[in-house]
Design a protein around this motif. Structure first.
Motif, mmCIF file in Angstrom:
data_model
loop_
_atom_site.group_PDB
_atom_site.id
_atom_site.type_symbol
_atom_site.label_atom_id
_atom_site.label_comp_id
_atom_site.label_asym_id
_atom_site.label_seq_id
_atom_site.Cartn_x
_atom_site.Cartn_y
_atom_site.Cartn_z
ATOM 1 N N ILE A 174 0.794 -1.300 0.123
ATOM 2 C CA ILE A 174 -0.017 0.029 -0.007
ATOM 3 C C ILE A 174 0.795 1.102 0.099
ATOM 4 C CG2 ILE A 174 -1.710 1.371 1.396
ATOM 5 C CD1 ILE A 174 -2.863 -1.329 2.144
ATOM 6 N N LEU A 175 1.882 1.233 0.768
ATOM 7 C CA LEU A 175 2.817 2.367 0.972
ATOM 8 C C LEU A 175 3.344 2.693 -0.642
ATOM 9 C CD1 LEU A 175 4.427 4.418 2.126
ATOM 10 C CD2 LEU A 175 6.265 2.594 2.793
ATOM 11 N N LEU A 176 4.088 1.545 -1.200
ATOM 12 C CA LEU A 176 4.661 1.907 -2.370
ATOM 13 C C LEU A 176 3.661 2.245 -3.590
ATOM 14 C CD1 LEU A 176 7.397 -0.793 -3.208
ATOM 15 C CD2 LEU A 176 7.551 1.590 -2.336
ATOM 16 N N ASP A 177 2.392 1.751 -3.452
ATOM 17 C CA ASP A 177 1.307 1.974 -4.238
ATOM 18 C C ASP A 177 1.009 3.401 -4.174
ATOM 19 O OD1 ASP A 177 -1.186 1.564 -5.680
ATOM 20 O OD2 ASP A 177 -2.147 1.989 -3.889
ATOM 21 N N LYS A 178 0.853 4.068 -3.005
ATOM 22 C CA LYS A 178 0.437 5.444 -2.606
ATOM 23 C C LYS A 178 1.439 6.446 -3.164
ATOM 24 C CE LYS A 178 -3.252 5.089 0.642
ATOM 25 N NZ LYS A 178 -4.184 4.584 -0.339
ATOM 26 N N MET A 179 2.798 5.723 -3.001
ATOM 27 C CA MET A 179 4.045 6.769 -3.383
ATOM 28 C C MET A 179 4.019 6.805 -4.718
ATOM 29 S SD MET A 179 6.778 5.790 -0.624
ATOM 30 C CE MET A 179 8.093 6.578 -1.253
ATOM 31 N N SER A 180 3.748 5.653 -5.751
ATOM 32 C CA SER A 180 3.790 5.860 -6.988
ATOM 33 C C SER A 180 2.637 6.483 -7.747
ATOM 34 C CB SER A 180 3.737 4.292 -7.684
ATOM 35 O OG SER A 180 2.511 3.642 -7.248
ATOM 36 N N LEU A 181 1.523 6.483 -6.778
ATOM 37 C CA LEU A 181 0.292 7.351 -7.470
ATOM 38 C C LEU A 181 0.673 8.869 -7.308
ATOM 39 C CD1 LEU A 181 -3.027 5.643 -6.463
ATOM 40 C CD2 LEU A 181 -2.036 6.157 -8.689
ATOM 41 N N ALA A 182 1.228 9.092 -5.940
ATOM 42 C CA ALA A 182 1.607 10.236 -5.813
ATOM 43 C C ALA A 182 2.462 11.023 -6.825
ATOM 44 C CB ALA A 182 2.024 10.490 -4.773
ATOM 45 N N TRP A 183 3.613 9.968 -7.321
ATOM 46 C CA TRP A 183 4.335 10.417 -8.323
ATOM 47 C C TRP A 183 3.671 10.506 -9.569
ATOM 48 C CZ3 TRP A 183 7.353 6.688 -11.556
ATOM 49 C CH2 TRP A 183 8.497 7.308 -12.378
ATOM 50 N N ILE A 217 -6.956 -3.246 1.350
ATOM 51 C CA ILE A 217 -6.230 -4.033 2.424
ATOM 52 C C ILE A 217 -6.187 -5.575 2.062
ATOM 53 C CG2 ILE A 217 -5.753 -4.646 4.660
ATOM 54 C CD1 ILE A 217 -6.218 -1.760 5.438
ATOM 55 N N PHE A 218 -7.356 -5.995 1.792
ATOM 56 C CA PHE A 218 -7.643 -7.294 1.637
ATOM 57 C C PHE A 218 -7.036 -7.822 0.328
ATOM 58 C CE2 PHE A 218 -10.502 -7.380 5.127
ATOM 59 C CZ PHE A 218 -10.516 -8.731 5.797
ATOM 60 N N GLN A 219 -7.061 -6.856 -0.706
ATOM 61 C CA GLN A 219 -6.489 -7.228 -1.986
ATOM 62 C C GLN A 219 -5.019 -7.490 -1.974
ATOM 63 O OE1 GLN A 219 -8.271 -5.003 -5.001
ATOM 64 N NE2 GLN A 219 -7.219 -6.035 -6.812
ATOM 65 N N THR A 220 -4.440 -6.719 -1.110
ATOM 66 C CA THR A 220 -2.835 -6.903 -1.284
ATOM 67 C C THR A 220 -2.509 -7.930 -0.209
ATOM 68 O OG1 THR A 220 -2.922 -5.003 0.380
ATOM 69 C CG2 THR A 220 -2.362 -4.489 -1.973
ATOM 70 N N PHE A 221 -3.408 -8.383 0.743
ATOM 71 C CA PHE A 221 -3.287 -9.340 1.483
ATOM 72 C C PHE A 221 -3.151 -10.828 0.926
ATOM 73 C CE2 PHE A 221 -4.001 -11.497 5.850
ATOM 74 C CZ PHE A 221 -3.183 -10.427 6.443
ATOM 75 N N PRO A 222 -2.066 -11.445 1.330
ATOM 76 C CA PRO A 222 -1.478 -12.696 0.670
ATOM 77 C C PRO A 222 -2.623 -13.546 1.010
ATOM 78 C CG PRO A 222 0.318 -11.884 1.832
ATOM 79 C CD PRO A 222 -0.716 -10.903 2.437
ATOM 80 N N SER A 223 -3.227 -14.055 -0.300
ATOM 81 C CA SER A 223 -4.412 -14.943 -0.052
ATOM 82 C C SER A 223 -4.340 -16.199 0.664
ATOM 83 C CB SER A 223 -4.915 -15.347 -1.475
ATOM 84 O OG SER A 223 -3.755 -15.615 -2.420
ATOM 85 N N PHE A 224 -2.788 -16.597 0.791
ATOM 86 C CA PHE A 224 -2.500 -17.998 1.446
ATOM 87 C C PHE A 224 -2.901 -17.935 2.803
ATOM 88 C CE2 PHE A 224 -0.069 -18.504 -2.433
ATOM 89 C CZ PHE A 224 0.120 -19.868 -2.429
ATOM 90 N N VAL A 225 -2.676 -16.570 3.507
ATOM 91 C CA VAL A 225 -3.192 -16.327 4.960
ATOM 92 C C VAL A 225 -4.316 -16.774 5.268
ATOM 93 C CG1 VAL A 225 -3.220 -14.788 6.866
ATOM 94 C CG2 VAL A 225 -1.460 -14.564 5.139
#
Lengths: 315, 717
Positions: free
Chosen positions: B373-382, B564-572
């Motif tokens: 989520i952090l990298l996602d937000k940063m790349s969107l801000a960019w 959050i759920f989408q980036t959460f690894p489905s294996f969990v």
């Protein structure tokens, strides 16, 4: 001109190779040790890595699949394998051995058994009188205690490991022994699914028959293997037999890449001597599965507590 | 007759269903038929039929062709596999000098090329990893193992976590502002004090190699596809299949070609991440107005300048959304790539799964989610940042971020140095909190699941039994009872009614491929599980989405939860359901429903939001009440968008059904899992993956065609 070049290169090559022979110390290149997905194997990987590091070698760990690893050793991506279970990996191992590039590097003291069995409380509760003899399974009253909601026609369920481990061996055996009308075989997806089943069945108080192996951490809590008709060479369907047999009392081998003894003669000599017993391997697994330590910490603890054992291998 | 004229489609559909059921009832189940455990691999049963094609022998149980088609494509996986083997082991053997053993060794050309290529990737990964964590392989790459052994001082020390955290916060501040900077700082502190620093940085290091490489390849191929129709035509089907293929079917061929390790993980991640990048580059370039191109040409641009100075900057937004997609995909691969040797969070997560330690798995999973989520937000801000051409700034204003970073590096080093005195006997927590020595909430979660199981055991068991006996088993039996011909007629008929002859042909080809493979029965089981999962997910997702839409805040909150759920690894999800519902189909399906509800909810909310505000007002003025507005205006208009949500739901559900193999299923997934460790598995894994992709594509084709027509009908776009 061409002759001179080839002569020169021959001189250089022979000079270099002399240097190679003269230099009998271990190369500093890291030894690649594979880790698989069960505890004893991972702990032992770190134990062996620790021993090799104490001898001045560099070590690298890589997570690899337990069947595909023999091909990786053959090609040279992985250097050694320290747990070759006869029943599960014997075939992959011999295939790679025949292709060349992989060497059989001796046996552990421990003997292995991998087969269907049940936790001891199943027998204590009297859910299937007559066990561990396999003929007890012919009793419909016995099978009834092992049913789960998804069982077709109320058959008893046997939970086999993932199909990756031995293909259709167990279903074929169940059919061959004439148990197919009373029992069916479900494939679990992973080792953790097997332990989840053990825990769940105990809570529910229903019988359970799962695939398991020894040495393993379950040895401590009490686990009995079913006595199927004894294994004879060639009795399995994949070898052309009728499939009416249990698993062999098997070896636990070590394997190395063919270049390993040349590049790391000392480490290779140590690895050849290295041999663990059933109780030692069980203890390694229990540090993780029972005491809930991390694999690295477990290996460190084991190395500290058993210095005498492993120092002997390095001499 | 009037009805027939009024609703011609309805009667066509009825007619199709009648034929389907007539076929089902008229074709009996053959007496010898039973659910086949795949191709009998070892047993030579005299009842089997055989044929030989291209030198490959295929054995199978023959039935009436109306009931099950013979596996005429059964030679394909064997053939793919043998070709790969030949390529890697026998084709063009050459002599290579081996440093270690000091002798020549014969190695096939492809193997040597692939190992040289991967050693370059390994170098890149270790360069980043050792900058962050310290280590000696980067130095070794320039010198040798012997040299480093004699000069241990040359080992890279790694950065203290405080510096990396400060660096992320400052970068976030530069890109977006205070809010993101605080978030970035918190994420890094969280990772560190929970003792996940080392695995997180390991994961990050291979993603920081995979993402830029995927971006470059994706951009390059996207531009090539934009320039040449032929390239586009060649790429398009591959992209389509790749987007619906379960990611771990690609693992097997990658394993054969590139071996195990972090480098293989980078390659497999790239294979999955490049297609969306290509697609978005293409969309972006297509959307550039011709006026802009004209202007570029008039200013005398050559082709290269036109592309780099005009087209790509104009398409910047779409391309940067592509970057964003690439990052998301990279993180979704973090766990799967652990199967072929990637270290880091994914590997730890798998280990936690093996020990049934839900708490540890959750913590590792949450780290993946947060970094993503952090990298996602940063790349969107960019992506949204505009260059400020008019600012008249002083030296300090222009360079303050750099100065701050330099300051934080100095402070970080001082802190780490002080730390070595404070924590003399334990670990230097100001340098790196060691793995599993931080705070852990694992016990809490583990006990929580145990408590749920102990308390609700009776109800869980009753529910489980009811679901399996009354719903799942009959449904599965019905799916398996369908004769192949009936299924074909139904699917092709639906294709014809929705999209005409073209759609019918496409759908027919896809279905035939599966029917002629040796795994038709398995595919039916996959479809049954996916269908059940999709129906439940859509019901839940559409309801929740509609309810949340009524309130702006609830809608925004729900979208955040989806993120959050989408980036959460489905294996969990697999562990808790497995512990509560046992090794049954229920467990798999609950995991499927949890995962597949995300896109259903998201697209419902977004679809309803996309209804123009003008229509809203117009409706209110004509005096409709809230309920009428919802059913008469918002739903019909949002429906095409919601159907795209259905499309995504199907893809997600299929993906999770396949992952469900780790619990224990009897579908295609179990065979893919098996292929992972089969020495002849490469071909089988790939073919199975294509089968799953085709199931997804059949629905994709039908839904997309329908949505297009509906959009035209409604006058949207």
């Amino acid at each position: 001109m061409r002759k001179i070049i080839s002569f020169l290169s021959a001189v250089i090559i022979s000079a270099v190779s002399f240097a190679g022979i003269a230099n009998s110390a271990d190369s500093k290149k890291p030894i690649v040790i594979p880790t698989h997905n069960w505890s004893s194997q991972i702990v032992m990987a770190y134990v062996i890595g620790g021993i090799m590091e104490s001898m001045g070698n560099n070590v690298k760990y890589v997570n690899a699949d337990s069947q595909a690893v023999y091909e990786s050793i053959r090609i040279g991506d992985v250097t050694i394998s320290h747990e070759v279970w006869e029943s599960a990996f014997g075939k992959s191992f011999t295939t790679a051995l025949d292709k060349g590039g992989l060497l059989d590097w001796g046996d552990h003291e421990a003997r292995t058994l991998e087969d269907m069995g049940y936790p001891n409380w199943v027998a204590e509760k009297g859910l299937c009188p007559g066990l561990p003899d396999w003929t007890a399974l012919k009793n419909p009253d016995c099978a009834k205690n092992f049913t789960t909601p998804d069982s077709p026609d109320g058959k008893g369920r046997m939970l086999e490991g993932p199909q990756t481990w031995h293909g259709d061996l167990i279903p074929q055996r169940v059919d061959a022994l004439g148990l197919g009308d009373l029992w069916w075989v479900k494939f679990a997806g992973s080792a953790d699914a097997l332990w989840a089943e053990l825990a769940a069945a105990e809570k529910e108080g229903r019988g359970t028959i799962i695939f398991n192996w020894t040495p393993n951490f379950t040895d401590g809590a009490g686990f009995t293997f079913i006595d199927f008709p004894p294994y004879t060479a060639g009795c399995r369907p994949e070898d052309g037999g009728d499939g009416k047999c249990g698993s062999p009392d098997g070896y636990l081998k070590k394997a190395v890449n063919a270049d390993f003894p040349k590049t790391h003669p000392k480490a290779a000599a140590m690895f050849k001597k290295l041999s663990f017993s059933t109780s030692q391997i069980g203890a390694m697994a229990a540090l993780v599965d029972v005491d809930k330590m991390t694999h690295e910490d477990a290996a460190k603890k084991w190395l500290k507590d058993n210095e005498k054992v492993w120092k002997a291998f390095t001499k | 007759m009037d009805y027939l004229k009024k609703y011609p489609k309805l009667f066509q559909w009825l007619f199709l269903l009648i034929i389907f059921f007539a076929l089902c009832f008229s074709i009996d189940v053959p007496e010898t038929y039973k659910f086949i455990r795949g191709q009998a691999e070892f047993v030579k049963d005299p009842n089997q039929s055989t044929y030989v094609f291209l030198g490959k022998e295929v054995r199978y149980y023959a039935f009436d062709v109306f009931w099950r088609l013979p596996p005429l494509l059964g030679w394909l996986p064997i053939w793919i596999n043998d070709s790969l083997f030949f390529l890697m082991n026998e084709w063009m053997p050459m002599e290579f000098w081996n440093e270690d053993t000091q002798e020549y060794k014969t190695r096939p050309l492809v193997l040597e090329i692939s190992r040289t290529l991967t050693s370059f990737m390994t170098f890149l990964i270790f360069l980043i990893r050792e900058t962050l964590l310290g280590g000696l392989e980067t130095i070794v790459a320039f010198t040798s193992w012997d040299w480093i052994d004699k000069n241990p001082w040359a080992e890279l020390p790694g950065l203290p976590w405080t510096i990396v955290a400060a660096g992320f916060a400052i970068l976030a501040y530069k890109l977006s502002g205070k809010g993101l900077a605080i978030f970035a700082g918190l994420v890094m502190v969280y990772i560190s004090i929970f003792g996940q620093w080392k695995p997180s940085m390991q994961t990050l290091s291979f993603i920081l190699v995979a993402a830029p490489l995927s971006f470059l390849f994706g951009l390059g191929l996207g531009v090539a596809a934009y320039k040449s129709k032929r390239v586009e035509k060649a790429l398009y089907p591959i992209i389509l299949v790749m987007q619906t293929m379960p990611q771990y079917a690609v693992l097997v061929p990658a394993l054969v070609l590139f071996g195990v390790g972090d480098h293989a993980a980078v390659i497999i991640t790239m294979i999955v991440a490049v297609p969306p990048m290509i697609l978005l580059t293409l969309i972006g370039l297509r959307a550039v107005p011709p006026e802009v191109i004209e202007a570029g040409r008039m200013s005398g641009c050559n082709n290269w300048q036109l592309m780099s100075k005009v087209l790509i900057p104009t398409a910047r937004r779409d391309i940067l959304i592509g970057v964003n997609q690439v990052i998301m995909v990279c993180f979704s691969m973090a766990v799967i790539s652990a199967f072929i040797g990637a270290k880091g969070l994914g590997f730890n997560l798998l280990l936690a799964l093996n020990q049934l330690n839900i708490g540890l798995a959750l913590e590792a999973g949450l780290c993946i989610s947060l970094i993503a989520i952090l990298l996602d937000k940063m790349s969107l801000a960019w992506a949204n940042k505009q260059t400020d051409y008019f600012g008249n700034l002083t030296f300090f204003q222009r360079n303050k971020n750099v100065l701050f970073f330099v300051a934080s590096v100095i402070i970080g080093i001082i802190l780490a140095y002080l730390g070595s005195f404070i924590f003399k006997d334990t670990f230097n927590y100001l340098f790196e909190v060691p793995h599993n020595k931080g705070i852990s909430t694992a016990d809490f979660w583990n006990k929580g699941v145990d408590w749920i199981f102990d308390t609700f055991f009776v109800y869980i068991k009753a529910f489980n039994t009811w679901l399996i006996v009354e719903v799942l088993q009959p449904m599965r039996a019905l799916y398996l009872r369908m004769p192949a011909v009936a299924t074909l007629v139904l699917v092709v008929g639906a294709g014809y009614l929705i999209g005409g002859i073209r759609s019918a042909l496409v759908v027919c080809a896809l279905t035939l491929f599966i029917a002629l493979s040796p795994w038709w029965d398995r595919a039916l089981v996959t479809t049954y599980m996916a269908t059940f999962g999709v129906i439940m997910s859509c019901t839940i997702g559409f309801t929740v989405g509609t309810l949340c839409f009524q309130n702006k805040r609830a809608a925004a909150f729900m979208l955040g939860v989806c993120d959050i759920f989408q980036t959460f690894p489905s294996f969990v999800y697999l562990i808790p359901v497995m512990m509560l519902f046992g090794i049954t189909d229920t467990s798999v399906l609950i995991a499927v429903i949890v995962y597949a509800t995300i896109p259903a909810t998201r697209y419902t909310i977004e679809g309803l939001r996309s209804v123009p505000a003008g229509l809203h007002d117009a409706a209110t003025m004509s005096g409709v009440n809230k309920f009428q507005r919802l059913t008469k205006i918002e739903f019909p208009l949002a429906f095409p968008h919601m159907m795209l949500g259905l499309n995504q739901t199907i893809v997600f559900a299929l993906f999770m059904v396949i992952i469900g193999a780790f619990i224990g299923t009897e579908d295609l997934g179990q065979y893919i899992l098996k292929a992972l460790s089969d020495k002849n598995g490469a071909g089988i894994g790939l073919t199975l993956g294509i089968c799953v992709a085709f199931i997804g594509l059949i629905f994709d084709n039908l839904i997309r065609t329908w949505v297009e027509q509906r959009k035209k009908h409604l006058g949207i776009d």
